[in-house]
Enzyme design. Structure first.
Site, PDB file in Angstrom:
ATOM      1  N   HIS A  52       3.340  -7.028   6.713  1.00 44.27           N
ATOM      2  CA  HIS A  52       3.708  -7.901   8.078  1.00 44.27           C
ATOM      3  C   HIS A  52       2.823  -8.716   7.784  1.00 44.27           C
ATOM      4  O   HIS A  52       1.720  -8.862   7.154  1.00 44.27           O
ATOM      5  CB  HIS A  52       4.056  -6.927   9.205  1.00 44.27           C
ATOM      6  CG  HIS A  52       2.034  -6.491  10.388  1.00 44.27           C
ATOM      7  ND1 HIS A  52       1.591  -5.766   9.516  1.00 44.27           N
ATOM      8  CD2 HIS A  52       1.479  -7.232  10.877  1.00 44.27           C
ATOM      9  CE1 HIS A  52       0.144  -6.007   9.702  1.00 44.27           C
ATOM     10  NE2 HIS A  52       0.447  -6.015  10.747  1.00 44.27           N
ATOM     11  N   HIS A  54       1.177 -10.875  10.203  1.00 43.25           N
ATOM     12  CA  HIS A  54      -0.268 -11.348  10.841  1.00 43.25           C
ATOM     13  C   HIS A  54      -1.616 -11.630   9.905  1.00 43.25           C
ATOM     14  O   HIS A  54      -1.904 -11.050   8.538  1.00 43.25           O
ATOM     15  CB  HIS A  54      -1.242  -9.901  11.493  1.00 43.25           C
ATOM     16  CG  HIS A  54      -0.102  -9.811  12.630  1.00 43.25           C
ATOM     17  ND1 HIS A  54      -0.169  -8.576  13.369  1.00 43.25           N
ATOM     18  CD2 HIS A  54       0.756 -10.157  13.429  1.00 43.25           C
ATOM     19  CE1 HIS A  54       0.638  -8.526  14.042  1.00 43.25           C
ATOM     20  NE2 HIS A  54       0.734  -9.653  14.693  1.00 43.25           N
ATOM     21  N   ASP A  56      -4.648 -11.395   9.341  1.00 40.44           N
ATOM     22  CA  ASP A  56      -5.490 -10.307   8.061  1.00 40.44           C
ATOM     23  C   ASP A  56      -5.145  -9.328   7.743  1.00 40.44           C
ATOM     24  O   ASP A  56      -5.526  -8.556   6.751  1.00 40.44           O
ATOM     25  CB  ASP A  56      -6.248  -9.716   9.306  1.00 40.44           C
ATOM     26  CG  ASP A  56      -5.079  -8.744  10.385  1.00 40.44           C
ATOM     27  OD1 ASP A  56      -3.912  -9.429  11.042  1.00 40.44           O
ATOM     28  OD2 ASP A  56      -5.604  -8.039  11.166  1.00 40.44           O
ATOM     29  N   HIS A  57      -3.612  -9.941   7.248  1.00 43.43           N
ATOM     30  CA  HIS A  57      -2.663  -8.881   6.002  1.00 43.43           C
ATOM     31  C   HIS A  57      -2.507 -10.174   4.788  1.00 43.43           C
ATOM     32  O   HIS A  57      -1.670  -9.471   4.328  1.00 43.43           O
ATOM     33  CB  HIS A  57      -1.957  -7.813   7.055  1.00 43.43           C
ATOM     34  CG  HIS A  57      -2.230  -7.136   7.766  1.00 43.43           C
ATOM     35  ND1 HIS A  57      -2.206  -5.835   7.410  1.00 43.43           N
ATOM     36  CD2 HIS A  57      -2.806  -7.247   8.952  1.00 43.43           C
ATOM     37  CE1 HIS A  57      -3.097  -4.589   8.217  1.00 43.43           C
ATOM     38  NE2 HIS A  57      -2.938  -6.331   9.824  1.00 43.43           N
ATOM     39  N   HIS A 108       4.804  -2.540  15.557  1.00 43.79           N
ATOM     40  CA  HIS A 108       3.529  -3.365  15.711  1.00 43.79           C
ATOM     41  C   HIS A 108       3.905  -4.449  15.490  1.00 43.79           C
ATOM     42  O   HIS A 108       4.123  -6.227  16.697  1.00 43.79           O
ATOM     43  CB  HIS A 108       3.314  -3.293  15.181  1.00 43.79           C
ATOM     44  CG  HIS A 108       1.861  -3.941  14.386  1.00 43.79           C
ATOM     45  ND1 HIS A 108       0.388  -4.188  15.291  1.00 43.79           N
ATOM     46  CD2 HIS A 108       1.636  -4.895  13.515  1.00 43.79           C
ATOM     47  CE1 HIS A 108      -0.529  -5.182  15.386  1.00 43.79           C
ATOM     48  NE2 HIS A 108      -0.271  -5.546  14.320  1.00 43.79           N
ATOM     49  N   ASP A 128      -0.356  -1.834  10.215  1.00 47.32           N
ATOM     50  CA  ASP A 128      -0.543  -1.810  11.486  1.00 47.32           C
ATOM     51  C   ASP A 128       0.347  -0.507  12.550  1.00 47.32           C
ATOM     52  O   ASP A 128       0.519  -1.170  13.708  1.00 47.32           O
ATOM     53  CB  ASP A 128      -1.035  -2.532  11.788  1.00 47.32           C
ATOM     54  CG  ASP A 128      -1.964  -3.798  11.638  1.00 47.32           C
ATOM     55  OD1 ASP A 128      -2.822  -3.113  10.778  1.00 47.32           O
ATOM     56  OD2 ASP A 128      -2.225  -4.849  11.967  1.00 47.32           O
ATOM     57  N   HIS A 166      -6.772  -0.797   8.829  1.00 47.45           N
ATOM     58  CA  HIS A 166      -7.929  -0.653   9.509  1.00 47.45           C
ATOM     59  C   HIS A 166      -9.193   0.546  10.297  1.00 47.45           C
ATOM     60  O   HIS A 166      -8.112   1.383   9.964  1.00 47.45           O
ATOM     61  CB  HIS A 166      -8.169  -1.432  11.361  1.00 47.45           C
ATOM     62  CG  HIS A 166      -7.036  -2.806  11.104  1.00 47.45           C
ATOM     63  ND1 HIS A 166      -7.820  -3.455  11.363  1.00 47.45           N
ATOM     64  CD2 HIS A 166      -6.060  -3.067  10.988  1.00 47.45           C
ATOM     65  CE1 HIS A 166      -7.194  -5.017  11.339  1.00 47.45           C
ATOM     66  NE2 HIS A 166      -6.001  -4.063  11.689  1.00 47.45           N
TER      67      HIS A 166
HETATM   68 ZN   LIG Z   1      -0.751  -6.528  12.558  1.00 48.92          ZN
END
Ligand SMILES: [Zn+2]
Length: 254
Positions: A52, A54, A56-57, A108, A128, A166
């Site tokens: 996805h 985001h 941090d990905h 999410h 996530d 995570h």
């Molecule tokens: Zn995420």
């Protein structure tokens, strides 16, 4: 299949799969740990998978694609640095001599994908959406969507290894114990994971069989979970209603 956890930021894992020569990474939020991992294992990066959009990905996607000239497979979502080879629900492809399968798991985010690699035991890269003992926040989806997404993941074989993005397991387990104070599996898994973390080890991968016993968001049809959800705002016992109440409770849980 060899699988390496590359820690990134404070609690992300970038998963790197390899056969001793070629490597695939999932959700490279940062390029630096991936480059270091490729170098130390003497691997050639062949593909990037993204669950996805985001940051941090995806924060390392451009740097890795520019340096290694590799394809990026991910959801059709303009928020992911292009070009991306879009894949969608039920698509299959081959990487590292294994068959991979795509599952669309909105909740999410609306475009979130999970990837299943059909190794001897299936390997699930769920970003996530599913965490060990928890699930992702509902930023763009409804409890109903998340329940359906989690139900599809839960339907995979119990031995499936779960590679979440995570390290949230211990804090999730504290919440799980509040939802089900008498669940002995949760109590004993807290011991296991506390020991792993004390040794600096990841608590992942988990398995779907383990998650079915300890993860309240997969247990929305269990009477003790439904009862706890009722106390925290669920108006009835529908699984999505239970999940929605748990998720809101968790958002405020210390
Ligand atoms: Zn995420």
């Amino acid at each position: 299949m060899n699988i390496v956890a590359l820690p990134a930021f404070s609690d992300n894992y970038i998963w790197m799969l390899h056969d001793g020569r070629q490597a695939v990474v999932v959700d490279p939020g940062d390029a630096a740990p991936v480059k270091a991992g490729l170098e130390s294992h003497r691997l050639q990066l062949t593909t990037i998978l993204v669950t996805h959009h985001h940051p941090d990905h995806t924060g390392g996607v451009n740097a890795l694609r520019d340096e290694f000239r590799v394809p990026v497979l991910g959801p059709q979502d303009s928020r992911i640095p292009s070009p991306v080879q879009a894949v969608a629900d039920n698509d299959t492809f081959e990487l590292l001599n294994r068959r991979w399968e795509v599952i669309h798991v909105p909740g999410h985010t609306r475009d979130h994908l999970a990837f299943v690699c059909h190794d001897e035991t299936p390997l699930l890269f769920c970003g996530d959406t599913l965490f060990s003992a928890g699930c992702g926040r509902l930023f763009e989806g409804t409890p109903d969507q998340m329940w359906r997404s989690l139900s599809r993941l839960k339907a995979l074989p119990p031995a499936t290894r779960v590679y979440c993005a995570h390290e949230y397991t211990l804090s999730n387990l504290r919440f799980a114990a509040a939802v089900e104070p008498t669940n002995a599996d949760i109590a004993s898994y807290i011991q296991v994971c506390t020991r792993l973390r004390a040794q600096g080890q990841p608590t992942l991968p988990s398995t779907l069989g383990q998650e079915a016993k300890i993860n309240p968001f997969l247990r929305c049809t269990e009477p003790p979970v439904m009862a706890s959800a009722r106390v925290h705002g669920a108006k009835d016992d529908r699984p999505a209603e239970v999940l929605g109440a748990l998720r809101q409770w968790k958002n405020q849980f210390q």
